[in-house]
Design a protein around this motif. Structure first.
Motif, PDB file in Angstrom:
ATOM      1  N   GLU A 186      46.726  27.726  43.287  1.00 50.37           N
ATOM      2  CA  GLU A 186      45.452  27.010  43.403  1.00 50.37           C
ATOM      3  C   GLU A 186      44.270  27.936  43.128  1.00 50.37           C
ATOM      4  OE1 GLU A 186      44.787  23.631  44.062  1.00 50.37           O
ATOM      5  OE2 GLU A 186      46.892  23.531  43.524  1.00 50.37           O
ATOM      6  N   LEU A 187      44.353  29.172  43.618  1.00 50.18           N
ATOM      7  CA  LEU A 187      43.255  30.125  43.377  1.00 50.18           C
ATOM      8  C   LEU A 187      43.170  30.469  41.891  1.00 50.18           C
ATOM      9  CD1 LEU A 187      43.426  32.601  46.415  1.00 50.18           C
ATOM     10  CD2 LEU A 187      42.089  30.516  46.156  1.00 50.18           C
ATOM     11  N   ARG A 188      44.330  30.543  41.250  1.00 47.50           N
ATOM     12  CA  ARG A 188      44.336  30.762  39.791  1.00 47.50           C
ATOM     13  C   ARG A 188      43.516  29.663  39.098  1.00 47.50           C
ATOM     14  NH1 ARG A 188      50.014  31.071  37.691  1.00 47.50           N
ATOM     15  NH2 ARG A 188      49.720  33.181  36.936  1.00 47.50           N
ATOM     16  N   GLY A 189      43.753  28.414  39.483  1.00 50.29           N
ATOM     17  CA  GLY A 189      43.030  27.286  38.891  1.00 50.29           C
ATOM     18  C   GLY A 189      41.538  27.361  39.193  1.00 50.29           C
ATOM     19  N   LEU A 190      41.221  27.658  40.459  1.00 49.93           N
ATOM     20  CA  LEU A 190      39.820  27.712  40.894  1.00 49.93           C
ATOM     21  C   LEU A 190      39.045  28.772  40.088  1.00 49.93           C
ATOM     22  CD1 LEU A 190      38.869  27.740  44.697  1.00 49.93           C
ATOM     23  CD2 LEU A 190      37.591  29.046  43.037  1.00 49.93           C
ATOM     24  N   LEU A 191      39.643  29.948  39.931  1.00 49.54           N
ATOM     25  CA  LEU A 191      38.953  31.042  39.225  1.00 49.54           C
ATOM     26  C   LEU A 191      38.934  30.805  37.717  1.00 49.54           C
ATOM     27  CD1 LEU A 191      40.418  33.982  41.369  1.00 49.54           C
ATOM     28  CD2 LEU A 191      38.022  33.244  41.337  1.00 49.54           C
ATOM     29  N   SER A 192      40.046  30.322  37.165  1.00 50.57           N
ATOM     30  CA  SER A 192      40.100  30.044  35.714  1.00 50.57           C
ATOM     31  C   SER A 192      39.045  29.016  35.331  1.00 50.57           C
ATOM     32  CB  SER A 192      41.470  29.497  35.305  1.00 50.57           C
ATOM     33  OG  SER A 192      42.468  30.405  35.624  1.00 50.57           O
ATOM     34  N   ASP A 193      38.900  27.981  36.169  1.00 46.29           N
ATOM     35  CA  ASP A 193      37.918  26.930  35.879  1.00 46.29           C
ATOM     36  C   ASP A 193      36.502  27.482  35.782  1.00 46.29           C
ATOM     37  OD1 ASP A 193      39.876  25.075  35.826  1.00 46.29           O
ATOM     38  OD2 ASP A 193      39.427  24.159  37.778  1.00 46.29           O
ATOM     39  N   GLN A 194      36.253  28.609  36.440  1.00 44.71           N
ATOM     40  CA  GLN A 194      34.913  29.208  36.403  1.00 44.71           C
ATOM     41  C   GLN A 194      34.835  30.338  35.367  1.00 44.71           C
ATOM     42  OE1 GLN A 194      32.260  27.952  37.978  1.00 44.71           O
ATOM     43  NE2 GLN A 194      33.639  26.349  38.695  1.00 44.71           N
ATOM     44  N   GLY A 195      35.809  30.395  34.465  1.00 44.09           N
ATOM     45  CA  GLY A 195      35.750  31.354  33.363  1.00 44.09           C
ATOM     46  C   GLY A 195      36.319  32.732  33.666  1.00 44.09           C
ATOM     47  N   PHE A 196      36.962  32.897  34.829  1.00 40.69           N
ATOM     48  CA  PHE A 196      37.608  34.180  35.119  1.00 40.69           C
ATOM     49  C   PHE A 196      38.827  34.336  34.204  1.00 40.69           C
ATOM     50  CE2 PHE A 196      35.993  35.992  39.268  1.00 40.69           C
ATOM     51  CZ  PHE A 196      34.849  35.229  39.293  1.00 40.69           C
ATOM     52  N   ILE A 197      39.056  35.554  33.745  1.00 43.62           N
ATOM     53  CA  ILE A 197      40.160  35.817  32.826  1.00 43.62           C
ATOM     54  C   ILE A 197      41.341  36.387  33.598  1.00 43.62           C
ATOM     55  CG2 ILE A 197      40.886  37.250  30.854  1.00 43.62           C
ATOM     56  CD1 ILE A 197      37.930  37.157  29.924  1.00 43.62           C
ATOM     57  N   GLU A 198      42.527  35.851  33.348  1.00 45.40           N
ATOM     58  CA  GLU A 198      43.729  36.379  34.019  1.00 45.40           C
ATOM     59  C   GLU A 198      44.257  37.598  33.265  1.00 45.40           C
ATOM     60  OE1 GLU A 198      46.853  33.593  34.940  1.00 45.40           O
ATOM     61  OE2 GLU A 198      48.047  35.187  35.894  1.00 45.40           O
ATOM     62  N   LEU A 199      44.471  38.685  34.005  1.00 47.53           N
ATOM     63  CA  LEU A 199      45.049  39.902  33.441  1.00 47.53           C
ATOM     64  C   LEU A 199      46.476  40.022  33.947  1.00 47.53           C
ATOM     65  CD1 LEU A 199      42.098  42.248  34.476  1.00 47.53           C
ATOM     66  CD2 LEU A 199      42.512  41.405  32.146  1.00 47.53           C
ATOM     67  N   ARG A 200      47.313  40.708  33.184  1.00 44.61           N
ATOM     68  CA  ARG A 200      48.674  40.977  33.647  1.00 44.61           C
ATOM     69  C   ARG A 200      48.843  42.470  33.855  1.00 44.61           C
ATOM     70  NH1 ARG A 200      50.743  36.055  33.084  1.00 44.61           N
ATOM     71  NH2 ARG A 200      49.712  34.879  31.452  1.00 44.61           N
ATOM     72  N   GLU A 201      49.511  42.829  34.944  1.00 41.38           N
ATOM     73  CA  GLU A 201      49.715  44.256  35.227  1.00 41.38           C
ATOM     74  C   GLU A 201      50.613  44.910  34.184  1.00 41.38           C
ATOM     75  OE1 GLU A 201      49.658  45.692  39.533  1.00 41.38           O
ATOM     76  OE2 GLU A 201      50.652  43.752  39.669  1.00 41.38           O
ATOM     77  N   SER A 202      51.432  44.117  33.497  1.00 46.20           N
ATOM     78  CA  SER A 202      52.380  44.659  32.528  1.00 46.20           C
ATOM     79  C   SER A 202      51.758  44.837  31.138  1.00 46.20           C
ATOM     80  CB  SER A 202      53.586  43.726  32.433  1.00 46.20           C
ATOM     81  OG  SER A 202      53.141  42.408  32.143  1.00 46.20           O
ATOM     82  N   GLU A 203      50.464  44.569  31.025  1.00 40.52           N
ATOM     83  CA  GLU A 203      49.795  44.695  29.721  1.00 40.52           C
ATOM     84  C   GLU A 203      48.554  45.566  29.861  1.00 40.52           C
ATOM     85  OE1 GLU A 203      48.929  40.652  28.707  1.00 40.52           O
ATOM     86  OE2 GLU A 203      51.052  40.113  28.473  1.00 40.52           O
ATOM     87  N   PRO A 204      48.067  46.155  28.739  1.00 41.05           N
ATOM     88  CA  PRO A 204      46.819  46.920  28.825  1.00 41.05           C
ATOM     89  C   PRO A 204      45.636  45.999  29.106  1.00 41.05           C
ATOM     90  CG  PRO A 204      47.915  47.254  26.692  1.00 41.05           C
ATOM     91  CD  PRO A 204      48.639  46.150  27.379  1.00 41.05           C
ATOM     92  N   TRP A 205      44.612  46.551  29.757  1.00 43.11           N
ATOM     93  CA  TRP A 205      43.417  45.772  30.079  1.00 43.11           C
ATOM     94  C   TRP A 205      42.246  46.248  29.237  1.00 43.11           C
ATOM     95  CZ3 TRP A 205      43.280  45.782  36.203  1.00 43.11           C
ATOM     96  CH2 TRP A 205      44.436  45.146  36.680  1.00 43.11           C
ATOM     97  N   ASN A 206      41.425  45.299  28.825  1.00 40.72           N
ATOM     98  CA  ASN A 206      40.216  45.619  28.081  1.00 40.72           C
ATOM     99  C   ASN A 206      39.054  44.926  28.805  1.00 40.72           C
ATOM    100  OD1 ASN A 206      38.530  46.504  26.166  1.00 40.72           O
ATOM    101  ND2 ASN A 206      39.590  45.523  24.423  1.00 40.72           N
ATOM    102  N   LEU A 207      38.364  45.683  29.637  1.00 43.24           N
ATOM    103  CA  LEU A 207      37.415  45.058  30.565  1.00 43.24           C
ATOM    104  C   LEU A 207      35.987  45.104  30.045  1.00 43.24           C
ATOM    105  CD1 LEU A 207      38.845  46.668  33.839  1.00 43.24           C
ATOM    106  CD2 LEU A 207      39.429  44.444  32.858  1.00 43.24           C
TER     107      LEU A 207
END
Ligand code: CO
Length: 436
Positions: A28-49
C-alpha cells in the motif's frame, strides 16, 4: 472534529483495512508514494539520484525506506528522519498448519510478537500474507494473498465447562489457540496447499503456478476500521500499532514540497526484536544511507546534522485502571501526540529532542502530551533507541495515544492521527533542522 481530520481519517481507514500484514502495508505504501511521483529503486541495481525527487526502496516485501533529496539542500546538511514499523503482533500459521481433530480441520499457529491473546477468541478471523510458489517455468514467484472473508475462529470454552473463566483464565497456547477452519463433509478434509493455490489463482488469474512451496500467513480480524463513541470520538481498528504511524509518515513524505532532505524508515519485525534483514537492527538504513552518501565522512556529517522522529503508538491512561498510569503524566485520547520518556533509554527521547518536538508542535498549533511509567515499573520499547544507537542520530520517541495496545482491535482518538500528521508535516517541510 475538523474536516481535515475527517478527510485524513478516511484515507487512514482505507490503509488499515487494506493492510492486514506487513507485506500488504508495504504494498500500500508503494502505491501511495508512486502515485505522488516517487521513484522505486532496487537494491540490486545501480542508483542514479537527482534533487527535488522522492524515492523509495523495498526490501523483501515487508520493509521500505523512502527519501527525498531536497532541491534547496546538499545531502550533508542532514535529513529529517521518520521511523515506524510495518508489523503488528498476532498469530502466524505454522509451516505445516493442518491440525486434524476429527471431524474438524484446525490450523496450527505460532504467536508473532506479544499480542494480547484473549481478544483473539470468538472473533471472525481471516488469513493473509505472502505465498511463495514454484512457477511453470522453473522460477519462484511471491504473491500477496488476503482471503478477506471470515474464515477462522478460536472458540472459547463455554462458561459452563470452565467456571473459572471470568476469574483468572490462563491460556494453554499450544492447546487453546489452533483456530477452527473446516469440517469433514465427505471422504477427506480439504488440503491446505490446494486451498492456497486456488486463492492465489483467484487473486491473480492466469498466474503460472505449479506448486505452493512456502508461506508467511497471518490470522487477522477483517472487521473494518471505524469510528466509535456517541460523537464519533474514537477510532477502532486492528493494527493501529503501528500502521497509523506508517501512514502518517508516508503521507507527510508524499505531500512534501521536495525542498528539504527527508528519510522515512519503515521496518519489519519490531514486535519480535527487530533483528533481521528487514528489521531496525538490520543493515537496511545504513545500506541505503551509504548509497545516498557513499563518502563516509559526508555520511557522518549528514547524520550529525539529522534529527530522527521515531513514531510508534503510546499508551493512553485507561480510565478503569488509572493506577497503572503515572498520576502526574496522564495521557488521554484526543489529547494529541505523546512524547515517550524513559530514564533507562527504553525510549530515545532526551530533553533536547523533546524540546525540538515541542517547538514543531507549537509551530503546527498542536498540543502534545508526555508519557512516563510509574516509578519502578518496566517500560516497553520501540525502534527509536536501536536506530539512535546504530546511526548515532539524535532521536525522539513519540506516538498516538492508544488503548488496548496489542489487542486484535485497538482504540485511538478520532483527532489524534491528523494532529500527529500536522506535526510531522511541519517537520518534513521545515527549512532547518533543530538539533544539538
Ligand atoms: Co508498535
Amino acid at each position: 472534529m475538523s474536516t481535515h481530520s475527517q478527510q485524513y481519517n478516511q484515507e487512514l481507514f482505507h490503509f488499515l483495512d487494506a493492510a492486514p500484514t506487513a507485506f500488504h502495508a508495504i504494498e500500500e505504501l508503494r502505491g501511495l508514494l508512486s502515485d505522488q511521483g516517487f521513484i522505486e529503486l532496487r537494491e540490486s541495481e545501480p542508483w542514479n539520484l537527482s534533487k527535488a525527487q522522492g524515492y523509495f526502496v523495498i526490501r523483501e516485501n515487508c520493509s521500505l525506506i523512502s527519501f527525498i533529496l531536497g532541491s534547496e539542500e546538499d545531502a550533508t546538511q542532514g535529513f529529517r528522519i521518520l521511523g515506524s514499523h510495518s508489523d503488528s503482533p498476532g498469530l502466524q500459521l505454522k509451516p505445516k498448519p493442518a491440525v486434524e481433530v476429527e471431524p474438524y480441520l484446525q490450523l496450527g499457529v505460532e504467536i508473532y510478537g506479544g499480542p494480547l491473546l484473549n481478544p483473539w477468541f470468538d472473533r471472525d478471523l481471516s488469513l493473509a500474507g505472502r505465498v511463495s510458489c514454484a512457477d511453470t517455468k522453473g522460477g519462484l514467484t511471491d504473491y500477496l494473498v488476503n482471503f478477506q472473508r471470515p474464515l477462522l475462529t478460536i472458540p472459547s470454552l463455554a462458561i459452563h465447562l470452565d467456571r473459572e473463566a471470568n476469574d483468572g483464565r490462563a491460556i494453554d497456547k499450544q492447546k487453546a489457540l489452533p483456530p477452527l477452519f473446516a469440517q469433514r463433509l465427505g471422504e477427506q478434509l480439504p488440503d491446505f496447499a490446494n486451498i492456497l493455490k486456488a486463492q492465489v489463482l483467484k487473486q491473480y488469474p492466469g498466474a503460472a503456478i505449479e506448486e505452493v512451496l512456502s508461506f508467511d500467513l497471518f490470522c487477522h480480524d477483517p472487521q473494518q476500521a471505524s469510528y466509535l463513541g456517541y460523537n464519533d470520538d474514537f477510532i477502532v481498528s486492528g493494527r493501529l500499532d503501528n500502521l497509523l504511524s506508517c501512514h502518517v509518515a508516508a503521507t507527510a513524505m508524499a505531500e512534501s514540497n521536495l525542498r528539504h532532505n527527508c528519510l522515512f524508515i519503515c521496518t519489519n519485525h519490531e514486535e519480535n526484536g527487530s533483528t533481521s534483514t528487514t528489521g531496525a537492527q538490520g543493515s537496511f538504513a545504513e545500506d541505503v544511507l551509504s548509497r545516498i552518501l557513499p563518502d563516509i565522512e559526508a555520511r557522518q556529517i549528514a547524520l550529525r546534522n539529522s534529527f530522527f522522529i521515531s513514531i510508534d503508538n503510546a499508551h493512553a491512561s485507561h480510565p478503569n485502571f488509572k493506577e497503572t498510569a503515572e498520576p502526574s503524566h496522564l495521557t488521554v485520547l484526543n489529547g494529541g501526540p505523546v512524547i515517550k520518556v524513559n530514564a533507562n533509554q527504553r525510549y530515545a527521547t532526551n530533553s533536547r529532542s523533546a524540546a525540538v518536538f515541542k517547538l514543531l508542535a507549537r509551530k503546527a498549533g498542536v498540543e502534545v502530551q508526555e508519557f512516563v511509567m510509574p516509578t519502578g515499573k518496566p517500560c516497553g520499547s520501540t525502534i527509536g533507541p536501536m536506530t539512535a544507537a546504530k546511526l548515532g542520530v539524535e532521536t525522539i520517541d513519540v506516538g498516538a495515544p492508544t488503548f488496548a495496545m496489542h489487542s486484535v482491535r485497538e482504540v485511538t482518538g478520532a483527532t489524534d492521527p491528523y494532529k500527529l500528521l500536522q506535526i510531522i508535516q511541519t517537520f518534513v517541510d521545515s527549512s532547518r533542522i533543530e538539533r544539538s
